[in-house]
Design an enzyme around this catalytic site. Structure first.
Site, PDB file in Angstrom:
ATOM      1  N   GLU A 117       6.777  -4.117   3.817  1.00 30.89           N
ATOM      2  CA  GLU A 117       5.827  -5.241   3.765  1.00 30.89           C
ATOM      3  C   GLU A 117       4.447  -4.723   3.391  1.00 30.89           C
ATOM      4  O   GLU A 117       4.116  -3.587   3.699  1.00 30.89           O
ATOM      5  CB  GLU A 117       5.718  -5.894   5.163  1.00 30.89           C
ATOM      6  CG  GLU A 117       7.030  -6.366   5.717  1.00 30.89           C
ATOM      7  CD  GLU A 117       6.929  -6.810   7.180  1.00 30.89           C
ATOM      8  OE1 GLU A 117       5.812  -6.892   7.727  1.00 30.89           O
ATOM      9  OE2 GLU A 117       7.991  -7.077   7.775  1.00 30.89           O
ATOM     10  N   LYS A 119       0.581  -4.152   3.980  1.00 30.87           N
ATOM     11  CA  LYS A 119      -0.232  -4.109   5.197  1.00 30.87           C
ATOM     12  C   LYS A 119      -1.522  -4.878   4.903  1.00 30.87           C
ATOM     13  O   LYS A 119      -2.400  -4.397   4.185  1.00 30.87           O
ATOM     14  CB  LYS A 119      -0.532  -2.656   5.587  1.00 30.87           C
ATOM     15  CG  LYS A 119      -1.232  -2.555   6.923  1.00 30.87           C
ATOM     16  CD  LYS A 119      -1.302  -1.116   7.391  1.00 30.87           C
ATOM     17  CE  LYS A 119      -1.882  -0.984   8.776  1.00 30.87           C
ATOM     18  NZ  LYS A 119      -3.265  -1.432   8.895  1.00 30.87           N
ATOM     19  N   ASP A 121      -5.058  -6.470   5.179  1.00 32.08           N
ATOM     20  CA  ASP A 121      -6.279  -5.943   5.787  1.00 32.08           C
ATOM     21  C   ASP A 121      -7.090  -7.080   6.407  1.00 32.08           C
ATOM     22  O   ASP A 121      -8.013  -7.611   5.807  1.00 32.08           O
ATOM     23  CB  ASP A 121      -7.099  -5.206   4.720  1.00 32.08           C
ATOM     24  CG  ASP A 121      -7.989  -4.164   5.341  1.00 32.08           C
ATOM     25  OD1 ASP A 121      -7.930  -3.983   6.575  1.00 32.08           O
ATOM     26  OD2 ASP A 121      -8.742  -3.516   4.594  1.00 32.08           O
ATOM     27  N   TYR A 229       4.216 -11.687  10.733  1.00 35.42           N
ATOM     28  CA  TYR A 229       5.095 -10.555  10.464  1.00 35.42           C
ATOM     29  C   TYR A 229       5.831 -10.005  11.688  1.00 35.42           C
ATOM     30  O   TYR A 229       6.563  -9.036  11.564  1.00 35.42           O
ATOM     31  CB  TYR A 229       4.336  -9.404   9.787  1.00 35.42           C
ATOM     32  CG  TYR A 229       3.003  -9.051  10.447  1.00 35.42           C
ATOM     33  CD1 TYR A 229       2.955  -8.538  11.729  1.00 35.42           C
ATOM     34  CD2 TYR A 229       1.804  -9.238   9.762  1.00 35.42           C
ATOM     35  CE1 TYR A 229       1.752  -8.223  12.328  1.00 35.42           C
ATOM     36  CE2 TYR A 229       0.590  -8.928  10.356  1.00 35.42           C
ATOM     37  CZ  TYR A 229       0.567  -8.419  11.633  1.00 35.42           C
ATOM     38  OH  TYR A 229      -0.626  -8.122  12.237  1.00 35.42           O
ATOM     39  N   LYS A 294       9.489  -1.032   8.324  1.00 36.02           N
ATOM     40  CA  LYS A 294      10.018  -1.305   9.667  1.00 36.02           C
ATOM     41  C   LYS A 294      11.528  -1.173   9.606  1.00 36.02           C
ATOM     42  O   LYS A 294      12.151  -1.780   8.715  1.00 36.02           O
ATOM     43  CB  LYS A 294       9.667  -2.729  10.093  1.00 36.02           C
ATOM     44  CG  LYS A 294       8.186  -2.989  10.170  1.00 36.02           C
ATOM     45  CD  LYS A 294       7.884  -4.462  10.406  1.00 36.02           C
ATOM     46  CE  LYS A 294       6.371  -4.675  10.410  1.00 36.02           C
ATOM     47  NZ  LYS A 294       6.003  -6.087  10.409  1.00 36.02           N
ATOM     48  N   LYS A 318      -0.456   4.463   4.279  1.00 36.93           N
ATOM     49  CA  LYS A 318      -1.765   3.976   3.861  1.00 36.93           C
ATOM     50  C   LYS A 318      -2.057   4.273   2.390  1.00 36.93           C
ATOM     51  O   LYS A 318      -1.652   5.306   1.861  1.00 36.93           O
ATOM     52  CB  LYS A 318      -2.866   4.639   4.728  1.00 36.93           C
ATOM     53  CG  LYS A 318      -2.739   4.349   6.214  1.00 36.93           C
ATOM     54  CD  LYS A 318      -3.076   2.923   6.576  1.00 36.93           C
ATOM     55  CE  LYS A 318      -4.549   2.667   6.557  1.00 36.93           C
ATOM     56  NZ  LYS A 318      -5.199   2.741   7.857  1.00 36.93           N
ATOM     57  N   CYS A 412     -40.537   0.499 -18.125  1.00 35.54           N
ATOM     58  CA  CYS A 412     -39.237   0.995 -18.583  1.00 35.54           C
ATOM     59  C   CYS A 412     -39.216   2.521 -18.477  1.00 35.54           C
ATOM     60  O   CYS A 412     -40.106   3.187 -19.027  1.00 35.54           O
ATOM     61  CB  CYS A 412     -39.010   0.555 -20.030  1.00 35.54           C
ATOM     62  SG  CYS A 412     -37.547   1.301 -20.764  1.00 35.54           S
ATOM     63  N   CYS A 415     -38.839   4.021 -22.397  1.00 34.26           N
ATOM     64  CA  CYS A 415     -39.907   3.954 -23.412  1.00 34.26           C
ATOM     65  C   CYS A 415     -41.297   3.736 -22.819  1.00 34.26           C
ATOM     66  O   CYS A 415     -42.286   3.765 -23.543  1.00 34.26           O
ATOM     67  CB  CYS A 415     -39.584   2.875 -24.446  1.00 34.26           C
ATOM     68  SG  CYS A 415     -39.766   1.198 -23.807  1.00 34.26           S
ATOM     69  N   CYS A 430     -37.282  -4.470 -19.703  1.00 37.84           N
ATOM     70  CA  CYS A 430     -38.173  -3.745 -20.597  1.00 37.84           C
ATOM     71  C   CYS A 430     -38.584  -4.706 -21.704  1.00 37.84           C
ATOM     72  O   CYS A 430     -37.755  -5.399 -22.292  1.00 37.84           O
ATOM     73  CB  CYS A 430     -37.436  -2.543 -21.179  1.00 37.84           C
ATOM     74  SG  CYS A 430     -38.245  -1.860 -22.624  1.00 37.84           S
ATOM     75  N   CYS A 436     -37.232  -0.016 -28.084  1.00 41.46           N
ATOM     76  CA  CYS A 436     -36.847   0.863 -26.968  1.00 41.46           C
ATOM     77  C   CYS A 436     -35.504   1.496 -27.306  1.00 41.46           C
ATOM     78  O   CYS A 436     -34.525   0.786 -27.567  1.00 41.46           O
ATOM     79  CB  CYS A 436     -36.755   0.036 -25.690  1.00 41.46           C
ATOM     80  SG  CYS A 436     -35.989   0.914 -24.320  1.00 41.46           S
TER      81      CYS A 436
HETATM   82  S1  IVH Z   1       3.461  -4.888  12.402  1.00 40.53           S
HETATM   83  C1  IVH Z   1       4.928  -3.787  16.170  1.00 40.53           C
HETATM   84  N1  IVH Z   1       3.143  -5.625   9.907  1.00 40.53           N
HETATM   85  O1  IVH Z   1      -1.876  -3.397  11.023  1.00 40.53           O
HETATM   86  C2  IVH Z   1       4.176  -3.705  14.948  1.00 40.53           C
HETATM   87  N2  IVH Z   1       1.220  -5.020  11.155  1.00 40.53           N
HETATM   88  O2  IVH Z   1      -2.542  -0.761  12.054  1.00 40.53           O
HETATM   89  C3  IVH Z   1       2.948  -4.505  14.971  1.00 40.53           C
HETATM   90  N3  IVH Z   1      -0.892  -5.258   9.937  1.00 40.53           N
HETATM   91  O3  IVH Z   1      -2.410  -4.338  14.355  1.00 40.53           O
HETATM   92  C4  IVH Z   1       2.317  -4.639  13.668  1.00 40.53           C
HETATM   93  N4  IVH Z   1      -0.007  -6.013   8.065  1.00 40.53           N
HETATM   94  O4  IVH Z   1      -3.113  -5.960  12.481  1.00 40.53           O
HETATM   95  C5  IVH Z   1       2.532  -5.203  11.030  1.00 40.53           C
HETATM   96  N5  IVH Z   1       3.000  -6.353   7.708  1.00 40.53           N
HETATM   97  C6  IVH Z   1       2.416  -5.933   8.825  1.00 40.53           C
HETATM   98  C7  IVH Z   1       1.011  -5.773   8.927  1.00 40.53           C
HETATM   99  C8  IVH Z   1       0.445  -5.302  10.110  1.00 40.53           C
HETATM  100  C9  IVH Z   1      -1.132  -5.699   8.690  1.00 40.53           C
HETATM  101  C10 IVH Z   1      -1.944  -4.778  10.868  1.00 40.53           C
HETATM  102  C11 IVH Z   1      -1.863  -5.357  12.257  1.00 40.53           C
HETATM  103  C12 IVH Z   1      -1.722  -4.169  13.151  1.00 40.53           C
HETATM  104  C13 IVH Z   1      -2.321  -3.087  12.315  1.00 40.53           C
HETATM  105  C14 IVH Z   1      -1.850  -1.726  12.744  1.00 40.53           C
END
Ligand code: IVH
Length: 676
Positions: A117, A119, A121, A229, A294, A318, A412, A415, A430, A436
Site C-alpha cells: 500500500e 504510505k 503522508d 487501511y 503487510k 521509505k 540590477c 548591469c 531591471c 542588460c
Molecule cells: S498501517 C498496524 N498503512 O504511517 C499498522 N499506516 O509510520 C498501523 N500510514 O501511524 C499502520 N499510510 O499514520 C498503515 N497504508 C498505511 C499507511 C500508514 C500511512 C501512517 C500511519 C502510521 C504511520 C506509521
C-alpha cells in the site's frame, strides 16, 4: 392537507439524502463520479433549503451537517482500547530482505503474500461506527491516548457519516489517514498568504493543523480527505481473513480505500511495487512518503506478532525524503528574461527528493522577509516531485550570532541599472531591457527552447559565452554564426559545430504560434500564442492590432493586451523580428479556412491534455475549420472541453461548471454525425 405535505417533505428529504450519499460513495469510494460537481451542489442546496423549512427533521448524519458546529475550548482525551501502532521503517533493500525473512520464519512459510500500500503522508485517525453511524473520531496521539476530533472529522466529506448497506456492523473501529491533497494545500497556502496568515510548510502539517482546530467551521473549510487501511475492532459481523479482503470489506460498506494498493507475492514483487509507486509519486494528487508491506493473512500476522509498539508483520519502506536541512552559503539574485530579480539560495549540497540539490528559490523579497532567511542560516528545504526546490523554513536556533538581515538590492546586479518594484508591487525588475546582458541571455535561451524554435544543442553555457564575448546581441544574430567560428569555442568540436549549424537551419521552418511564443512577449505562453495566431491570422495584422482588437480575443485581458501592444511598440523588438525574417525564419502563411456553417459554428471549445492522434495545434486548426472559436480557458461560456491524457485543472473546472467533455473519439464522432 398539511399532513400530506409533511409526509412528502419527509420523503423528499430522505430521498435527497440517499441520492447525495450515493454520489459521495461514487466520488470518494468508487472513484467514479456519475454527475458533475455542480449537480451535486444543487442537490445539497435543495436539501439545505428543505431542512431550513423543517429544522425538526435535521438529523446528525444528514449530509448538510458537515459545515461544523460550535467551537470547543479543548479536545477531550480518548483512550484507545486497541492501541494505535506505528510501523518499523526500512530505508534500504537489505532491510526489506531481513523483514521478509523474519516474516517467513515467524509464519513458517517459504514464500509470503503481502498487501502493498502507499504510505500516505498525513496523520492517523481512528473512527468508530456504531450500528453504521459515525460516533467518534480520535487522533492517534501517543498510540494509547488520543484527542477526540469527532466534530472536525464530521466535516471531512470523504468520511461517511453513515455506512452503506442494510446490516452494518454493531461496532466498527477503523483506522486510516487524514491528509490534504496537494492542490488543496497550494490553494490553502495562497489564501493564507493573501490573508497575511501563517503558511503551512507541507501538506502533512496543514492536515494536522486543520484537524486540530478547535473551531470545526475552520476545519470544514480545509480541503481534507481520508483513506482507511486498518481495523481497530469489529463486532457483529465476521471478520475478513486477510488485509486484501479487509480493504474490500471497507469499500463495500462505504469507506474510502486507496486504489493503488495491491496484493504481491514475495520480496521481488514488493520491490517492483516500490519502484512503480516511487515513479508515480509526483503524479499523485496527494503526498506519500513510502510504501507499506503487510503480511496479508491475519492468521500469519498473529503467528508473527509484535515488537514493542509496532507489528513485526508490517514494514514501511521509505522513499527518499522530500525535506532536508542544509546551510545557505549565500543569497544571489538571478535576472530573468523580463528583468525580474529572483533571489536564489546557494546551498551546501544536500540529497533531497531523490537528487542532490545545491540551489533553492526564495521567490521574491517578500518571501525573504517572511522567512527572515539570512546567509549562513540552517534551513529546511523541500523538493516535491518536479517542483523547483524551495526554502520552507529557517531553523532560528542554529543561527550564528552575527548573521545580518538580508537587504534586497535596488539595482540590477548584472548591469547596475535601477530595478524598481513593478506594478504588482512585489517583483523588482531591471529597467535596462535588452541593454542588460542578463536579459539578452535569457531571451535567447527562451528563443531556442523546445517549445519555441527548438534549436537542438544550443545550450545555456554556449549562449552565455557568445553574449559575453560580444559575438551575439539578439536571437537574430544566432543565424549569422558560422561553423568554423563555433568549432573554435570552448567545449566545441567540428562535429558539434556542424550539428549546431544544421539545427539552426532546421529551426528556420516553424509555425506562427511557435514564432510568437519564441519572442517572449510578457505573459504570452504557448496557448495564448496559438490563440493570437488563429485570431489574427498573420504576424503583420497582429503587430498592427489595437488594444481593443487584442482585448477582443478570448482569454486576453487588459494586462496581457497592454503587454503585447507595448512589446510591438518597442523599436528594438521590431528590429529583431525583421532581422529574424531577413535571416530566413518562415512559417506556413496559408490562412486556416474558417467554415461559417461548420458543425461547431458559434461554439466555444477548449482543448486540454495530450490527444491520441493529433497535436493540440492540429486539433485547433481542425476545430476552426468546423467553425469553432477555440479558447484557452474554461468558463461558463465554454460549450465543449476536448480532453486528452493528463488534462489537469481544466477538466476539473469543466466538470464543476457542467461543461460537456469530449475525448478525441467523441469529438470526431460528433463531427461525423453532424455531417451525415
Ligand atoms: S498501517 C498496524 N498503512 O504511517 C499498522 N499506516 O509510520 C498501523 N500510514 O501511524 C499502520 N499510510 O499514520 C498503515 N497504508 C498505511 C499507511 C500508514 C500511512 C501512517 C500511519 C502510521 C504511520 C506509521
Amino acid at each position: 392537507m398539511a399532513k400530506k405535505k409533511n409526509v412528502s417533505e419527509v420523503k423528499r428529504i430522505k430521498a435527497l439524502r440517499e441520492e447525495i450519499e450515493a454520489h459521495n460513495h461514487h466520488y470518494y469510494v468508487l472513484d467514479a463520479p456519475v454527475v458533475p460537481d455542480s449537480v451535486f451542489d444543487k442537490l445539497l442546496q435543495d436539501l439545505q433549503a428543505l431542512e431550513e423549512e423543517r429544522p425538526d427533521l435535521i438529523t446528525e448524519d444528514s449530509p448538510t451537517q458537515r459545515v461544523g458546529g460550535a467551537p470547543l475550548d479543548r479536545f477531550e482525551t480518548v483512550v484507545h482500547q486497541v492501541p494505535m501502532l506505528s510501523l518499523q521503517n526500512a530505508f534500504s533493500d537489505d532491510e526489506l530482505f531481513d523483514f521478509d525473512r523474519r516474516c517467513r520464519e515467524g509464519a513458517g512459510r517459504t514464500s509470503m503474500t503481502y498487501m502493498a500500500e502507499p504510505k500516505i503522508d498525513g496523520l492517523a485517525i481512528s473512527l468508530r461506527y456504531e450500528n453504521g453511524q459515525l460516533t467518534r473520531a480520535a487522533t492517534r496521539g501517543d498510540g494509547r491516548n488520543g484527542e477526540d476530533v469527532t466534530l472536525n472529522a464530521r466535516t471531512i466529506s470523504s468520511i461517511p457519516l453513515r455506512l452503506v448497506g442494510k446490516n452494518p456492523p454493531r461496532a466498527l473501529e477503523v483506522r486510516g489517514e487524514v491528509f490534504m491533497p496537494v492542490a488543496g494545500f497550494n490553494r490553502l497556502n495562497d489564501q493564507q498568504r493573501i490573508n497575511g496568515e501563517k503558511l503551512y510548510a507541507n501538506p502533512r502539517n496543514a492536515a494536522a493543523g486543520s484537524l486540530r482546530q478547535l473551531d470545526p467551521k475552520v476545519c470544514a473549510n480545509r480541503p481534507l480527505s481520508f483513506f482507511c487501511y486498518a481495523l481497530g475492532a469489529l463486532n457483529g459481523v465476521s471478520q475478513p481473513d486477510n488485509q486484501n479482503d479487509l480493504l474490500d470489506f471497507f469499500k463495500n460498506i462505504g469507506l474510502p480505500v486507496n486504489s493503488i494498493s495491491r496484493e504481491v507475492q514475495g520480496v521481488d514483487q514488493c520491490l517492483a511495487y516500490y519502484k512503480e509507486i516511487l515513479e508515480a509519486r509526483s503524479t499523485l494528487d496527494y503526498e506519500i512518503d513510502g510504501v507499506v508491506y503487510k503480511v496479508s493473512s491475519f492468521k500469519d500476522q498473529e503467528r508473527i506478532g509484535f515488537v514493542s509498539r509496532a507489528p513485526r508483520w508490517a514494514m514501511a519502506h521509505k522513499f527518499p525524503a522530500q525535506e532536508e536541512t542544509t546551510q545557505v552559503k549565500v543569497i544571489e539574485i538571478q535576472v530573468g528574461r523580463s528583468g525580474a530579480l529572483t533571489p536564489v539560495a546557494r546551498l551546501e549540497p544536500v540529497f533531497v527528493g531523490g537528487v542532490t540539490v545545491s540551489n533553492a528559490t526564495l521567490h521574491n523579497a517578500a518571501e525573504i522577509d517572511r522567512l527572515d532567511v539570512r546567509e549562513g542560516d540552517t534551513v529546511v528545504i523541500r523538493r516535491a516531485g518536479d517542483v523547483i526546490p524551495e526554502v520552507v523554513s529557517v531553523i532560528k536556533d542554529r543561527r550564528k550570532k552575527n548573521a545580518k538581515r538580508y537587504r534586497f538590492p535596488e539595482h540590477c546586479p548584472v548591469c547596475g541599472s535601477e530595478a524598481p518594484v513593478d506594478a504588482g508591487g512585489i517583483i523588482r525588475r531591471c529597467s535596462a531591457g535588452l541593454s542588460c546582458s542578463a536579459q539578452v541571455k535569457e531571451s535567447i535561451k527562451h528563443f531556442v527552447s523546445r517549445k519555441a524554435l527548438d534549436v537542438e544543442g544550443m545550450g545555456s553555457k554556449l549562449i552565455e559565452q557568445l553574449v559575453d564575448n560580444g559575438r551575439i546581441r539578439s536571437a537574430a544574430d544566432l543565424f549569422t554564426l558560422t561553423q568554423s567560428e563555433l568549432a573554435k569555442l570552448d567545449r566545441m568540436g567540428e562535429k558539434s559545430a556542424a550539428n549546431l549549424i544544421s539545427a539552426l537551419e532546421k529551426s528556420r521552418a516553424t509555425t506562427l504560434p511557435r514564432f510568437l511564443y519564441s519572442l517572449g512577449i510578457p505573459q504570452v505562453g504557448e496557448t495564448t500564442s496559438e490563440t493570437l495566431a488563429s485570431s489574427f491570422g498573420s504576424l503583420e495584422t497582429l503587430m498592427k492590432s489595437s488594444i481593443d482588437a487584442l482585448e477582443a480575443v478570448s482569454d486576453v485581458g487588459p494586462v496581457v493586451a497592454g503587454g503585447i501592444r507595448r512589446f510591438f511598440d518597442q523599436n528594438h523588438n521590431v528590429l529583431i523580428i525583421n532581422s529574424l525574417i531577413k535571416h530566413g525564419i518562415f512559417w506556413d502563411t496559408t490562412p486556416t479556412q474558417f467554415n461559417p456553417t461548420g458543425v461547431f459554428k458559434d461554439k466555444t471549445v477548449v482543448i486540454t491534455g495530450t490527444l491520441p492522434s493529433m497535436s493540440r495545434d492540429q486539433a485547433r486548426q481542425w476545430l476552426i475549420e468546423q467553425g469553432a472559436k477555440v479558447s484557452a480557458g474554461v468558463s461558463k461560456r465554454t460549450d465543449y472541453l476536448v480532453a486528452g491524457a493528463d488534462p489537469g485543472s481544466k477538466l476539473e473546472k469543466a466538470l464543476a461548471l457542467g461543461v460537456e467533455v469530449l475525448d478525441e473519439e467523441q469529438l470526431k464522432a460528433l463531427v461525423r454525425s453532424e455531417l451525415a
